[in-house]
Every structure is written in structure tokens, then in C-alpha cells.
Design a protein around this motif. Structure first.
Motif, PDB file in Angstrom:
ATOM      1  N   VAL A 278     -30.550   8.085 -62.198  1.00 18.34           N
ATOM      2  CA  VAL A 278     -31.692   8.992 -62.153  1.00 18.34           C
ATOM      3  C   VAL A 278     -32.413   8.809 -63.484  1.00 18.34           C
ATOM      4  CG1 VAL A 278     -32.425  11.396 -61.971  1.00 18.34           C
ATOM      5  CG2 VAL A 278     -30.391  10.611 -60.719  1.00 18.34           C
ATOM      6  N   ILE A 279     -33.750   8.595 -63.429  1.00 18.90           N
ATOM      7  CA  ILE A 279     -34.505   8.354 -64.658  1.00 18.90           C
ATOM      8  C   ILE A 279     -35.652   9.351 -64.802  1.00 18.90           C
ATOM      9  CG2 ILE A 279     -33.910   5.907 -64.816  1.00 18.90           C
ATOM     10  CD1 ILE A 279     -36.686   5.242 -63.660  1.00 18.90           C
ATOM     11  N   ALA A 280     -36.072   9.534 -66.052  1.00 22.77           N
ATOM     12  CA  ALA A 280     -37.224  10.377 -66.371  1.00 22.77           C
ATOM     13  C   ALA A 280     -38.495   9.547 -66.217  1.00 22.77           C
ATOM     14  CB  ALA A 280     -37.085  10.895 -67.798  1.00 22.77           C
ATOM     15  N   ALA A 281     -39.645  10.204 -66.330  1.00 18.52           N
ATOM     16  CA  ALA A 281     -40.934   9.525 -66.160  1.00 18.52           C
ATOM     17  C   ALA A 281     -41.140   8.392 -67.155  1.00 18.52           C
ATOM     18  CB  ALA A 281     -42.068  10.532 -66.265  1.00 18.52           C
ATOM     19  N   ASP A 282     -40.530   8.482 -68.338  1.00 17.71           N
ATOM     20  CA  ASP A 282     -40.685   7.416 -69.331  1.00 17.71           C
ATOM     21  C   ASP A 282     -39.653   6.304 -69.161  1.00 17.71           C
ATOM     22  OD1 ASP A 282     -38.350   8.572 -70.243  1.00 17.71           O
ATOM     23  OD2 ASP A 282     -39.105   9.006 -72.256  1.00 17.71           O
ATOM     24  N   GLY A 283     -38.804   6.405 -68.122  1.00 14.90           N
ATOM     25  CA  GLY A 283     -37.817   5.370 -67.833  1.00 14.90           C
ATOM     26  C   GLY A 283     -36.450   5.615 -68.433  1.00 14.90           C
ATOM     27  N   THR A 284     -36.305   6.680 -69.207  1.00 12.56           N
ATOM     28  CA  THR A 284     -35.028   6.993 -69.824  1.00 12.56           C
ATOM     29  C   THR A 284     -34.016   7.410 -68.765  1.00 12.56           C
ATOM     30  OG1 THR A 284     -36.164   7.768 -71.798  1.00 12.56           O
ATOM     31  CG2 THR A 284     -33.868   8.439 -71.542  1.00 12.56           C
ATOM     32  N   VAL A 285     -32.815   6.837 -68.839  1.00 11.90           N
ATOM     33  CA  VAL A 285     -31.755   7.199 -67.897  1.00 11.90           C
ATOM     34  C   VAL A 285     -31.266   8.606 -68.215  1.00 11.90           C
ATOM     35  CG1 VAL A 285     -29.417   6.663 -67.109  1.00 11.90           C
ATOM     36  CG2 VAL A 285     -31.047   4.808 -67.529  1.00 11.90           C
ATOM     37  N   ILE A 286     -31.260   9.456 -67.202  1.00 10.28           N
ATOM     38  CA  ILE A 286     -30.768  10.822 -67.347  1.00 10.28           C
ATOM     39  C   ILE A 286     -29.287  10.873 -66.999  1.00 10.28           C
ATOM     40  CG2 ILE A 286     -30.958  13.190 -66.517  1.00 10.28           C
ATOM     41  CD1 ILE A 286     -33.942  12.582 -65.944  1.00 10.28           C
ATOM     42  N   ASP A 287     -28.947  10.277 -65.854  1.00 15.20           N
ATOM     43  CA  ASP A 287     -27.566  10.318 -65.389  1.00 15.20           C
ATOM     44  C   ASP A 287     -27.406   9.308 -64.254  1.00 15.20           C
ATOM     45  OD1 ASP A 287     -24.933  11.086 -65.124  1.00 15.20           O
ATOM     46  OD2 ASP A 287     -25.356  13.058 -64.282  1.00 15.20           O
ATOM     47  N   GLN A 288     -26.167   8.997 -63.925  1.00 20.30           N
ATOM     48  CA  GLN A 288     -25.904   8.156 -62.757  1.00 20.30           C
ATOM     49  C   GLN A 288     -26.126   8.992 -61.496  1.00 20.30           C
ATOM     50  OE1 GLN A 288     -25.310   4.818 -62.773  1.00 20.30           O
ATOM     51  NE2 GLN A 288     -25.737   5.069 -64.945  1.00 20.30           N
ATOM     52  N   MET A 289     -26.550   8.342 -60.432  1.00 19.68           N
ATOM     53  CA  MET A 289     -26.729   9.015 -59.144  1.00 19.68           C
ATOM     54  C   MET A 289     -25.337   9.318 -58.601  1.00 19.68           C
ATOM     55  SD  MET A 289     -29.144   9.536 -56.664  1.00 19.68           S
ATOM     56  CE  MET A 289     -29.292   9.606 -54.906  1.00 19.68           C
ATOM     57  N   ARG A 290     -25.025  10.588 -58.401  1.00 17.88           N
ATOM     58  CA  ARG A 290     -23.695  10.990 -57.951  1.00 17.88           C
ATOM     59  C   ARG A 290     -23.696  11.605 -56.555  1.00 17.88           C
ATOM     60  NH1 ARG A 290     -21.135  10.404 -62.750  1.00 17.88           N
ATOM     61  NH2 ARG A 290     -22.190  11.076 -64.627  1.00 17.88           N
ATOM     62  N   ASP A 291     -24.842  12.085 -56.111  1.00 14.89           N
ATOM     63  CA  ASP A 291     -24.937  12.693 -54.778  1.00 14.89           C
ATOM     64  C   ASP A 291     -26.350  12.488 -54.247  1.00 14.89           C
ATOM     65  OD1 ASP A 291     -26.617  14.772 -55.916  1.00 14.89           O
ATOM     66  OD2 ASP A 291     -24.785  15.741 -56.631  1.00 14.89           O
ATOM     67  N   ASP A 292     -26.648  13.042 -53.092  1.00 13.54           N
ATOM     68  CA  ASP A 292     -27.945  12.824 -52.447  1.00 13.54           C
ATOM     69  C   ASP A 292     -29.039  13.780 -52.917  1.00 13.54           C
ATOM     70  OD1 ASP A 292     -26.909  10.740 -51.038  1.00 13.54           O
ATOM     71  OD2 ASP A 292     -26.499  11.903 -49.225  1.00 13.54           O
ATOM     72  N   ARG A 293     -28.764  14.548 -53.933  1.00 14.98           N
ATOM     73  CA  ARG A 293     -29.709  15.559 -54.415  1.00 14.98           C
ATOM     74  C   ARG A 293     -31.073  14.944 -54.763  1.00 14.98           C
ATOM     75  NH1 ARG A 293     -27.677  18.602 -59.617  1.00 14.98           N
ATOM     76  NH2 ARG A 293     -26.404  16.743 -59.395  1.00 14.98           N
ATOM     77  N   TYR A 294     -31.078  13.728 -55.291  1.00 15.25           N
ATOM     78  CA  TYR A 294     -32.325  13.084 -55.724  1.00 15.25           C
ATOM     79  C   TYR A 294     -32.750  11.938 -54.806  1.00 15.25           C
ATOM     80  CZ  TYR A 294     -31.248  15.724 -59.921  1.00 15.25           C
ATOM     81  OH  TYR A 294     -30.953  16.724 -60.794  1.00 15.25           O
ATOM     82  N   ALA A 295     -32.204  11.884 -53.627  1.00 19.08           N
ATOM     83  CA  ALA A 295     -32.456  10.764 -52.712  1.00 19.08           C
ATOM     84  C   ALA A 295     -33.931  10.612 -52.339  1.00 19.08           C
ATOM     85  CB  ALA A 295     -31.613  10.912 -51.454  1.00 19.08           C
ATOM     86  N   ALA A 296     -34.710  11.665 -52.411  1.00 19.63           N
ATOM     87  CA  ALA A 296     -36.126  11.598 -52.029  1.00 19.63           C
ATOM     88  C   ALA A 296     -37.018  11.051 -53.147  1.00 19.63           C
ATOM     89  CB  ALA A 296     -36.614  12.981 -51.608  1.00 19.63           C
ATOM     90  N   LEU A 297     -36.461  10.852 -54.336  1.00 17.70           N
ATOM     91  CA  LEU A 297     -37.260  10.320 -55.445  1.00 17.70           C
ATOM     92  C   LEU A 297     -37.609   8.858 -55.205  1.00 17.70           C
ATOM     93  CD1 LEU A 297     -35.385  11.821 -58.546  1.00 17.70           C
ATOM     94  CD2 LEU A 297     -37.599  12.515 -57.628  1.00 17.70           C
ATOM     95  N   PRO A 298     -38.715   8.394 -55.791  1.00 21.94           N
ATOM     96  CA  PRO A 298     -39.068   6.974 -55.670  1.00 21.94           C
ATOM     97  C   PRO A 298     -37.942   6.105 -56.230  1.00 21.94           C
ATOM     98  CG  PRO A 298     -40.841   8.215 -56.719  1.00 21.94           C
ATOM     99  CD  PRO A 298     -39.675   9.142 -56.594  1.00 21.94           C
ATOM    100  N   LEU A 299     -37.780   4.898 -55.648  1.00 27.29           N
ATOM    101  CA  LEU A 299     -36.724   3.981 -56.066  1.00 27.29           C
ATOM    102  C   LEU A 299     -37.344   2.704 -56.615  1.00 27.29           C
ATOM    103  CD1 LEU A 299     -33.724   3.009 -56.141  1.00 27.29           C
ATOM    104  CD2 LEU A 299     -34.058   2.239 -53.788  1.00 27.29           C
ATOM    105  N   VAL A 300     -36.958   2.350 -57.859  1.00 31.88           N
ATOM    106  CA  VAL A 300     -37.357   1.073 -58.440  1.00 31.88           C
ATOM    107  C   VAL A 300     -36.095   0.252 -58.674  1.00 31.88           C
ATOM    108  CG1 VAL A 300     -39.518   1.856 -59.475  1.00 31.88           C
ATOM    109  CG2 VAL A 300     -37.408   2.049 -60.788  1.00 31.88           C
ATOM    110  N   VAL A 301     -36.241  -1.071 -58.513  1.00 29.69           N
ATOM    111  CA  VAL A 301     -35.092  -1.965 -58.571  1.00 29.69           C
ATOM    112  C   VAL A 301     -35.391  -3.108 -59.533  1.00 29.69           C
ATOM    113  CG1 VAL A 301     -33.593  -3.479 -57.196  1.00 29.69           C
ATOM    114  CG2 VAL A 301     -34.590  -1.424 -56.149  1.00 29.69           C
TER     115      VAL A 301
END
Length: 148
Positions: free
Chosen positions: A15-38
Motif C-alpha cells: 500500500v503506497i501514499a500519493a508520493d509513492g512512499t510505501v505505507i505497509d504490505q498489503m495484508r487483506d482486501d481492505r485496500y483492494a479497490a485502490l489503483p494498482l501500479v506494477v
């Protein structure tokens, strides 16, 4: 920090902030609706990716992810179709795609990729089934006595 998007790299999703900083690892589906960049540095180009999604207009809801390729350009993953964008002029290329979809329903065809990297043409890649059917129909329509 507010979660702005998901970033996938080396099989891990963060999970990342708007500036690209990593906030945390994705651990559940809570943020699944956020845009995904690879891809490498895709997190640092999040603003550019979100601008492309906005430029996609009616197609924006179909975009599932954006892959940052070779530190230069984006490939958008739609539902079943890859859209390869150029390094420069990506928003103009997307505008061409929106028009093609509106006028010709190009994304409803049996294709797996649309390459918009050349400004003067659009290259599409057919599904294997569609390519085989096209090859078969070309064999049948070829006049007798001609060779390849």
C-alpha cells in the motif's frame, strides 16, 4: 499517510501514499479497490498513471492496473486487453483509443493487445483463436494457382 494506491513489485503488493512512499504490505482486501501500479519505480510515477486513468474517460472504469515498462512508458491492463502506450504523448494515444472504441468498438473484438506506441498507426494483436480463424479464411479466399 493516506493510502493512495497499491504497488506490485517482485510478486509483493504494498500500500503506497500519493508520493509513492510505501505505507505497509498489503495484508487483506481492505485496500483492494485502490489503483494498482506494477513494476520498478511505478510507485514514483503514480501521479502520471492517475493522469492517464483520468485521460481514459469512459474507459477508465475498465482499467485494472498499469505496468511501468523499462522506466519509460505504461502498459494499461484492461479487462482482457493490454494497451501499450508510447513514452511521450500517452494521453494523446489514449484519446485515439477512446475514439476508436467509440467509433469501432475495437475493444469488443477478439484481441489481446492494442499497441499505440507509433503515432501514425494502431497495431492490434488477435487472440490465438481469432488469428487461426483469420488465417483459415485467408486460405479459403486465395485464388487457385497462387503461391505464398
Amino acid at each position: 499517510r493516506e493510502p493512495a494506491a497499491l504497488w506490485q513489485r517482485n510478486g509483493e503488493i504494498a500500500v503506497i501514499a500519493a508520493d509513492g512512499t510505501v505505507i505497509d504490505q498489503m495484508r487483506d482486501d481492505r485496500y483492494a479497490a485502490l489503483p494498482l501500479v506494477v513494476g520498478d519505480d511505478a510507485n514514483l510515477k503514480l501521479k502520471d498513471y492517475l493522469a492517464l486513468i483520468e485521460a481514459a474517460g469512459a474507459l477508465a472504469e475498465r482499467v485494472k492496473a498499469g505496468t511501468y515498462v523499462s522506466g519509460r512508458r505504461w502498459t494499461l491492463k484492461l479487462d482482457g486487453v493490454d494497451i501499450r502506450l508510447p513514452e511521450t504523448g500517452a494521453t494523446e494515444a489514449l484519446a485515439r483509443l477512446v475514439k476508436l472504441e467509440r467509433d469501432n468498438r475495437i475493444l469488443e473484438k477478439d484481441i489481446i493487445a492494442v499497441d499505440l506506441r507509433m503515432p501514425d498507426r494502431v497495431v492490434v494483436r488477435l487472440t490465438e483463436e481469432a488469428a487461426a480463424a483469420r488465417a483459415e479464411s485467408q486460405k479459403k479466399s486465395k485464388p487457385k494457382g497462387t503461391s505464398t
